[in-house]
Design a protein around this motif. Structure first.
Motif, short mmCIF file in Angstrom:
data_model
loop_
_atom_site.label_atom_id
_atom_site.label_comp_id
_atom_site.label_asym_id
_atom_site.label_seq_id
_atom_site.Cartn_x
_atom_site.Cartn_y
_atom_site.Cartn_z
N MET A 1 0.83 -1.21 0.00
CA MET A 1 0.00 0.00 0.00
C MET A 1 0.86 1.26 0.00
SD MET A 1 -3.01 1.34 -0.03
CE MET A 1 -4.15 0.04 0.48
N ALA A 2 1.92 1.28 0.84
CA ALA A 2 2.80 2.45 0.91
C ALA A 2 3.48 2.68 -0.43
CB ALA A 2 3.83 2.28 2.02
N ALA A 3 3.92 1.60 -1.07
CA ALA A 3 4.59 1.71 -2.36
C ALA A 3 3.64 2.26 -3.42
CB ALA A 3 5.12 0.35 -2.79
N GLU A 4 2.38 1.83 -3.37
CA GLU A 4 1.39 2.32 -4.32
C GLU A 4 1.15 3.82 -4.12
OE1 GLU A 4 -2.14 0.05 -3.98
OE2 GLU A 4 -1.22 -1.82 -4.64
N LYS A 5 1.05 4.24 -2.87
CA LYS A 5 0.83 5.66 -2.58
C LYS A 5 2.02 6.50 -3.00
CE LYS A 5 -2.70 5.66 0.99
NZ LYS A 5 -3.14 6.30 2.26
N ALA A 6 3.22 5.97 -2.76
CA ALA A 6 4.43 6.69 -3.14
C ALA A 6 4.48 6.86 -4.65
CB ALA A 6 5.66 5.96 -2.64
N SER A 7 4.17 5.78 -5.36
CA SER A 7 4.17 5.82 -6.83
C SER A 7 3.14 6.82 -7.35
CB SER A 7 3.88 4.43 -7.39
OG SER A 7 3.83 4.46 -8.79
N ARG A 8 1.97 6.82 -6.73
CA ARG A 8 0.92 7.73 -7.17
C ARG A 8 1.30 9.18 -6.90
NH1 ARG A 8 -5.55 8.13 -5.70
NH2 ARG A 8 -6.11 9.14 -7.67
N LEU A 9 1.85 9.44 -5.72
CA LEU A 9 2.24 10.80 -5.37
C LEU A 9 3.28 11.33 -6.35
CD1 LEU A 9 2.31 13.27 -3.50
CD2 LEU A 9 3.98 12.04 -2.08
N LEU A 10 4.29 10.53 -6.65
CA LEU A 10 5.38 10.98 -7.51
C LEU A 10 4.97 11.08 -8.97
CD1 LEU A 10 8.37 9.04 -5.90
CD2 LEU A 10 7.64 11.40 -5.50
N SER A 11 3.78 10.57 -9.30
CA SER A 11 3.29 10.66 -10.68
C SER A 11 2.40 11.89 -10.88
CB SER A 11 2.50 9.40 -11.05
OG SER A 11 1.25 9.36 -10.35
N LEU A 12 2.09 12.61 -9.80
CA LEU A 12 1.18 13.75 -9.90
C LEU A 12 1.88 14.95 -10.53
CD1 LEU A 12 -0.59 13.59 -6.41
CD2 LEU A 12 -1.40 12.68 -8.60
N ASN A 13 1.18 15.59 -11.47
CA ASN A 13 1.70 16.77 -12.15
C ASN A 13 0.57 17.75 -12.42
OD1 ASN A 13 4.61 15.94 -13.04
ND2 ASN A 13 3.33 14.20 -13.64
N GLY A 14 0.86 19.05 -12.22
CA GLY A 14 -0.14 20.06 -12.54
C GLY A 14 -0.27 21.12 -11.47
N LEU A 15 -1.34 21.89 -11.57
CA LEU A 15 -1.63 22.97 -10.64
C LEU A 15 -2.95 22.73 -9.95
CD1 LEU A 15 -0.79 26.06 -12.94
CD2 LEU A 15 0.72 24.97 -11.28
N PHE A 16 -3.05 23.13 -8.69
CA PHE A 16 -4.32 23.02 -7.97
C PHE A 16 -4.36 24.10 -6.88
CE2 PHE A 16 -1.24 20.38 -5.82
CZ PHE A 16 -1.50 20.52 -4.46
N PRO A 17 -5.57 24.49 -6.44
CA PRO A 17 -5.72 25.55 -5.45
C PRO A 17 -5.86 25.02 -4.03
CG PRO A 17 -7.84 25.14 -6.46
CD PRO A 17 -6.87 24.13 -7.04
#
Length: 272
Positions: free
Chosen positions: A1-17
Motif C-alpha cells: 500500500m505504501a509503495a502504491e501511494k508513493a508511486s501515485r504521489l510521484l506521478s502527480l503533475n499540474g496545478l491546484f488551489p
C-alpha cells in the motif's frame, strides 16, 4: 500500500488551489502540505534542493496575516507557476481609516493616527478612480522582496537599515467600494502581478488626507483559479484529494498533453 501511494504521489503533475489560513506564511502552508503528502506516502525528503523527493511550489506569496487562494504546482506543474506570478488576481480587503502601522496591516505596530471623520463615501469613490489603471506603487518594507538575497521583512525585523524600494508600475484592472462604515471600508480589487493591496490601502488613506491600514485581506482569484468549495483546505491535504483537484482544475494545455499521451499509449481518448 505504501509503495502504491508513493508511486501515485510521484506521478502527480499540474496545478491546484489550496486555502491558506491567516497567521501562517505561504512557505509554512506549502511545507505543511508537502510534509503531509510525503508522510502519507512513507517517503522522506532530501534536504538538498536539487534532489528533492517531491517537487512542489506555490505561484505567489500571500501575506502571512492574509487568507485565501494559494495556487500550488506539483511535479512538472512547478514549471507553470511563473504564469501565476504575472497573471490577474482578485482580492477582497477591509481597510481602517485613521490608523497606520509599520506593516501596513493589523499585525503591525501603530505608527500614526489621524482624523478621518471628514471623509465621505463620495470622497472615497472619487479617490479610488485615481488608483485604477496603470499606476506607480511603492512596495511595503515588510514584504517578500529581497535585498542582497534576503527578504526585506527579515532585514527590518533584525533592525537593519532598509530603504523602501522605488515606486514601480503596476496595473489595477478593477477597484470597487462595496462597504463604507467609517473607520472601516471594504474593497474588491482586481490587479496584475507585483501589486500590494497593503500599499494601496496606505496610499488611499494618504490621498484622503488621513492614513489607513489593512484590517483583513482575502485572495479570491489567481489566474484561472477561484476560491470556492473545491479549494483544498487543510483537512483535505492528502494524496487522493490532491489527485482529484488536479483532475478538476486541469488547464487546457495539461488536458491536451494528457490526451496526446493517452493516444500515444494506444488507449482510446477520454470523451468526457
Amino acid at each position: 500500500m505504501a509503495a502504491e501511494k508513493a508511486s501515485r504521489l510521484l506521478s502527480l503533475n499540474g496545478l491546484f488551489p489550496v486555502y491558506k489560513p491567516p497567521g501562517v506564511t505561504s512557505a509554512q502552508a506549502l511545507n505543511d502540505l508537502k510534509s503531509r503528502l510525503l508522510r502519507e506516502a512513507g517517503l522522506k525528503e532530501f534536504k538538498k534542493r536539487k534532489k528533492q523527493t517531491l517537487k512542489i511550489g506555490h505561484g505567489g506569496t500571500l501575506d502571512s496575516s492574509a487568507s485565501g487562494l494559494l495556487v500550488v504546482g506539483i511535479g512538472d506543474g512547478t514549471k507553470m507557476l511563473g504564469a501565476m506570478l504575472t497573471g490577474s488576481k482578485k482580492y477582497t480587503t477591509t481597510g481602517q481609516l485613521g490608523r497606520a502601522t509599520d506593516t501596513l496591516d493589523a499585525s503591525g505596530t501603530v505608527t500614526q493616527e489621524k482624523p478621518y471623520d471628514h471623509i465621505t463615501r463620495e470622497d472615497m469613490e472619487n479617490a479610488l478612480k485615481t488608483f485604477t489603471g496603470n499606476i506607480l506603487q511603492v512596495p511595503p518594507l515588510f514584504s517578500a522582496l529581497k535585498k542582497n538575497g534576503k527578504r526585506l521583512s527579515c532585514l527590518v525585523r533584525e533592525g537593519a537599515e532598509v530603504e523602501a524600494k522605488p515606486a514601480r508600475p503596476v496595473v489595477v484592472h478593477k477597484l470597487s467600494l462595496t462597504d463604507f462604515q467609517p473607520p472601516l471600508f471594504t474593497l474588491d480589487v482586481e490587479c496584475g502581478g507585483g501589486f500590494y493591496v497593503r500599499s494601496l490601502i496606505r496610499d488611499i488613506g494618504e490621498a484622503l488626507s488621513s492614513c489607513a491600514s489593512v484590517n483583513d485581506l482575502i485572495r479570491t482569484k489567481q489566474g484561472p483559479f477561484v476560491l470556492d468549495e473545491s479549494t483544498l483546505r487543510a483537512e483535505r491535504w492528502d494524496i487522493e484529494h490532491v489527485a482529484q483537484a488536479l483532475q478538476t482544475h486541469a488547464l487546457p494545455a495539461e488536458q491536451e498533453s494528457k490526451r496526446l499521451k493517452t493516444q500515444e499509449d494506444g488507449a482510446a481518448p477520454d470523451q468526457s
